[in-house]
Design a protein around this motif. Structure first.
Motif: not given
Length: 758
Positions: A502-505, A686-692
């Motif tokens: 299963x994507x997005x991964x 997941x499908x979104x990874x936010x970098x701060x």
């Protein structure tokens, strides 16, 4: 004059200890200009994350450290932190310190040290230090002077993980000879994270970036878990200093940095050329020139370095031809276990003797298993594991056992009988399914984890009667030297499994480089880059490619780069996007949803972040059902922010996009720091990874899709498993159809019988 003579004598003796370094291509530079370093490594950095407890029956521990081949050690010191048992006899109990199997010091345990944390400095002879070194600590403990039991629990000393090894290093000049490649540009013996400067003329072309990407991926495959940094410079070489790094320069006849403008010293070339020179600004640093008539020549030269390193020799090499004789096949990455046949343990070991152990209490034997992230193991019966092992048999039957662990979880315990010392054992290893059809499924048994590094550990525990200490009766015995071996013919069989995920991964991308590593050489990957890349953008590109190849173990020889999004529509390939997505991708619904969510995240207080929990995932999925009259809020901020985004390619079925989104140089630097941090990459999912700067927040946004292929019957069963009511209705319908067919068949048979009787 006498001071210079002493320094020359020390350098000469150090060169002799390297086994004739000059004969191996090492030259002695003027000593007054020799750069030097002082590095300190604690035991935790050297692979001992916890304290080591030395016992009477496990009385030694060794710490390994290495030294680059282009350096020598002028001084070394061991700063030891230890705590001895309060029950020990002073002075009679002591520690022996060995360096490369040579005794360098004996540390008696004094009375005032018993039960207390103690610090001792031990000088290590620099003449004994080579490229690979072992410090061995041996504990000789006594709690009484008569009738001692080596297994008594009073015999112990704790070695602290904050103990340190300090090295004073000096540079050695390597001859300009490509026969030593990849030295000095990469040395696996280095303790620090490798760094290699990439130098271009201003505004490098896509062809130059492509050649640099091939070489970066080659070094990444060599560096593995260490990772690599690739600072990019335009029109200049790294400057002299302690931090000066080796450099690789990419130049064509028409595009050259200013320091190659002298055509007498660096004439134009008529073919791909590789040349090693000294860095004029840092004499102890080397520069590799990758020269060509055009960008295609640069690519040929880069591929020659990645493929034909054993054929290189001399300071200048002209590349005649580079041809890959056999194309790579899907899922053939060397760092992944084969899934088309049973795999012998001999194919999984990293060094000779890995499957052997010895001693009264042998060290564990470990084997690493890396599985492809898209292995479909839904409702699997387990992976067959066949173990052949041998051991020293005991004279009498006792409680000796072989304990088997997977990822630090207990699997099984097998007896080691005294009769037969050779055994064959067949097991089945459970596999942890990450399929969305069973989001609440819990695996309570130890299991292989898909797409991650798995460690299979074998602990041989030998029981033995060491002696007796009774009043008026004393009997002691000499412990046997136990040997244990896991045979290299042992196998693990992953054949028969399909590839379906299963994507997005983004977790699969972060930990395995998937979907790009499906073809280990990235021959089915298209990298989309900005039209005009800055230095930090190109560094991000090179370090991303190096990280992907570190997970596959293969250079990206099939790398394709483009800044034209129309090429993405024509190329059947997975897309790795750097910077921002094209207009055609941004128009699809899921992409807009993801980018909107990134905007909302910026406005959300950090205390409300749920770090990708199930509640957060549900909140994000509910966004799709929010009313149209949403309130729009705008805000400005100066802190860097970037993101990983995964989505389905709108151009080709079974293809995916992974985008590394950033705008400013600070954003790209945040991407680089995240790629180099294993802890942060573990949080990418997941499908979104936010970098701060505060960390990584991941979530699943948008619809999922599936990549791979399953037989029609298995795909039908898998899809119906998510809908139990529909599954029950389908089963009832099938039963009714079968009953109807049987009824019709029996009726036809009955009519024929009655007709025959008439």
């Amino acid at each position: 004059m006498s001071r210079y003579f002493i320094k020359s004598l020390v350098a000469g003796l150090a060169l002799l200890t390297l086994g004739g370094a000059q004969a191996q291509g090492l030259a002695t530079p003027p000593l007054d200009s020799v750069p030097s370093w002082s590095n300190t490594y604690n035991f935790a950095q050297l692979g001992h994350a916890a304290d080591n407890l030395l016992l009477g029956i496990h009385d030694s521990e060794q710490i390994e450290f290495s030294l680059r081949r282009d350096r020598i050690a002028s001084d070394a010191r061991l700063r030891l932190e230890f705590t001895p048992s309060p029950a020990l006899l002073p002075v009679l109990s002591h520690l022996r310190v060995y360096l490369n199997d040579v005794l360098v010091s004996v540390l008696p345990i004094e009375k005032e040290q018993l039960g207390r944390k103690t610090f001792r400095d031990v000088a290590l002879d620099p003449l004994l230090i080579t490229d690979f070194n072992r410090v061995r600590l041996e504990f000789v403990g006594h709690y009484t002077d008569v009738c001692e039991d080596p297994a008594n629990n009073a015999l112990w000393v704790n070695i602290g993980r904050r103990s340190e090894i300090e090295l004073h290093e000096q540079a050695l000049s390597l001859k300009n000879d490509l026969a030593y490649f990849p030295l000095p540009f990469f040395d696996s013996r280095g303790q620090d994270k490798p760094s290699l400067s990439m130098v271009f003329a201003a505004s490098p072309t896509l062809g130059e970036q492509r050649a640099a990407g091939v070489l970066a991926s080659y070094f990444g495959s060599k560096a593995g878990w260490r990772g690599m940094r690739f600072p990019v410079l335009f029109d200049r070489l790294p400057e002299a200093g302690i931090g000066a790094t080796p450099a690789i320069v990419f130049a064509t006849n028409d595009r050259r940095p200013p320091f190659l403008a002298d055509l007498e010293q660096f004439p134009k070339v008529a073919a791909p050329v590789l040349q090693m020179i000294d860095n004029p600004q840092a004499p102890h640093s080397k520069v590799l020139l990758v020269l060509g008539r055009d960008d295609e020549d640069l690519l040929v030269a880069a591929r020659a370095l990645a493929l034909g390193g054993d054929l290189l020799r001399g300071s200048r090499v002209t590349v005649d031809k580079v041809q890959q004789l056999q194309p790579r096949q899907p899922y053939d990455a060397p760092n992944w276990i084969r899934t088309d046949r049973a795999v012998r343990f001999a194919e999984l070991i990293g060094y000779p003797g890995q499957l052997q152990a010895s001693g009264l209490r042998p060290a564990p034997i470990s084997v690493d298993l890396n599985l492809p992230p898209d292995l479909f193991v839904w409702r699997s019966q387990g992976v067959p594991l066949q173990i052949n092992y041998r051991y020293t048999p005991s004279v009498v039957t006792d409680e000796s056992r072989l304990n088997i662990n997977l990822n630090d979880q207990f699997i099984s315990s097998l007896p080691l009988p005294s009769g037969d010392s050779s055994k064959l054992q067949k097991l089945r290893l459970a596999v942890l399914s990450t399929d969305p059809a069973n989001p609440d499924e819990k695996v309570w048994v130890p299991a292989l984890k898909i797409g991650e590094r798995n460690t299979l550990r074998f602990d041989f525990n030998f029981a033995s009667t060491l002696g007796s200490a009774q009043r008026d009766h004393c009997q002691t015995t000499l412990p046997a030297s136990n040997q244990a071996v896991i045979d290299e013919a042992s196998t693990i069989d992953l054949s028969g499994y399909h590839h379906f995920i299963a994507m997005p991964d983004l977790k699969a991308f972060a930990r395995s480089g998937f979907p790009f590593t499906r073809m280990a050489d990235l021959s089915q990957t298209l990298v989309m880059v900005p039209v005009q890349g800055s230095a930090v953008q190109i560094s991000t590109l090179l370090e991303t490619l190096a990280a992907i190849s570190a997970r596959s173990g293969v250079p990206a020889l099939g790398l394709q780069l483009s800044a034209d999004w129309s090429m993405a529509t024509r190329t059947d390939a997975d897309l790795l996007v750097l910077g921002g997505v094209g207009a055609g991708v941004g128009e699809i619904a899921d992409t807009n949803l993801m980018l909107d969510q990134l905007h909302d995240w910026l406005l959300e207080p950090s205390s409300q972040a749920l770090n990708g929990s199930s509640a957060r995932a549900g909140e994000l999925n509910d966004i799709r059902r929010q009313p149209a009259h949403r309130v729009e809020v705008s805000a400005s901020a100066q802190a860097p922010i970037a993101a990983f985004v995964g989505l389905k390619s709108p151009f080709h079925e079974q293809r995916s996009i992974v985008a590394l989104l950033a705008n400013t140089d600070a954003d790209y630097q945040l991407l680089r720091d995240t790629l180099a941090d294993g802890g942060k990459m573990d949080a990418v999912a997941g499908s979104v990874a936010l970098l701060r700067s505060s960390g990584v927040e991941s979530s699943q946004v948008g619809e999922q899709y599936f990549v791979g292929h399953l037989p029609w019957w298995l795909l039908l069963w898998f899809q119906l498993s998510e809908h139990p009511v529909l599954l029950a209705m389908t089963v009832v319908l099938i039963v009714l159809l079968i009953a109807f067919a049987l009824w019709r068949s029996l009726s036809w048979v009955a009519r024929r019988r009655l007709t025959g009787q008439q």
